[in-house]
Design a protein around this motif. Structure first.
Motif, PDB file in Angstrom:
ATOM      1  N   GLU A  80       0.827  -1.209   0.000  1.00  0.00           N
ATOM      2  CA  GLU A  80       0.000   0.000   0.000  1.00  0.00           C
ATOM      3  C   GLU A  80       0.864   1.263   0.000  1.00  0.00           C
ATOM      4  O   GLU A  80       0.536   2.241  -0.665  1.00  0.00           O
ATOM      5  N   LYS A  85      -0.108   5.327  -0.856  1.00  0.00           N
ATOM      6  CA  LYS A  85      -1.034   5.634   0.235  1.00  0.00           C
ATOM      7  C   LYS A  85      -0.283   6.236   1.404  1.00  0.00           C
ATOM      8  O   LYS A  85       0.920   6.033   1.568  1.00  0.00           O
ATOM      9  N   ALA A  90      -2.153   2.874   5.149  1.00  0.00           N
ATOM     10  CA  ALA A  90      -1.478   1.590   4.906  1.00  0.00           C
ATOM     11  C   ALA A  90      -1.465   0.740   6.171  1.00  0.00           C
ATOM     12  O   ALA A  90      -1.734  -0.464   6.130  1.00  0.00           O
ATOM     13  N   THR A  93      -4.795  -0.889   6.992  1.00  0.00           N
ATOM     14  CA  THR A  93      -5.169  -2.077   6.218  1.00  0.00           C
ATOM     15  C   THR A  93      -4.722  -3.364   6.897  1.00  0.00           C
ATOM     16  O   THR A  93      -5.300  -4.416   6.664  1.00  0.00           O
TER      17      THR A  93
END
Length: 176
Positions: A80, A85, A90, A93
């Protein structure tokens, strides 16, 4: 059981499963999550302060936290970050850390003071680790007392049952 877990934990798939299980255990899981969060915040701030790139710092932290499940989730975070991002998005996630850490990372990113915010956050989560350990020991104490009581009962039964059987045999022989 202990030997089985040791052998199973040496296998990469087994270690991953055991680490996932540790994180999801009722009492110990909370303590482990607090420890991982605290280590991440302090280690990540140190790595960023030393000038490492974000992706490299996340990669190192994933390996340093000592949990294969977390390390695997950090691989997603690295992907990510490479896509552009923000760090907070990130890290979110991975679904490992509490929302407060993610919000503090977001505040640090937006203010440009990520390292100092992480240092302050690490101090807070160090206190949380102490608090979680106290709660865990408070919850484990009654369980340990019950286990010790059960062991004492088993020992007492092991001693007195043969004696009672012997007394019964003596009474039966005296009645003849």
């Amino acid at each position: 059981a202990f030997l089985f877990l040791r052998i199973y934990g040496r296998n990469p798939k087994g270690r991953l499963k055991l680490d996932e299980l540790k994180l999801n255990l009722p009492i110990i899981g909370k303590v482990l999550r607090a420890v991982i969060t605290s280590r991440f915040a302090s280690g990540f701030s140190t790595l960023l302060h030393s000038g490492l790139q974000l992706v490299d710092a996340v990669d190192i932290m994933g390996k340093l936290l000592g949990n294969k499940s977390v390390e695997q989730k950090f691989e997603v975070c690295k992907t990510e970050l490479r896509r552009g991002k923000k760090v907070s998005k990130a890290i979110a996630t991975a679904n490992i850390f509490p929302d407060m850490l993610i919000e503090m990372i977001s505040v640090g990113e937006n203010s440009g003071e990520l390292e100092s915010v992480l240092v302050t956050t690490a101090e807070y989560f160090d206190d949380q680790v102490d608090h979680e350990i106290k709660k865990a020991t408070g919850a484990i104490e009654p369980i340990m007392i019950m286990i010790i009581a059960l062991i004492v009962v088993v020992v007492l039964l092991a001693v007195f049952m043969p004696m009672l059987g012997l007394l019964g045999a003596i009474d039966g022989a005296a009645g003849l």
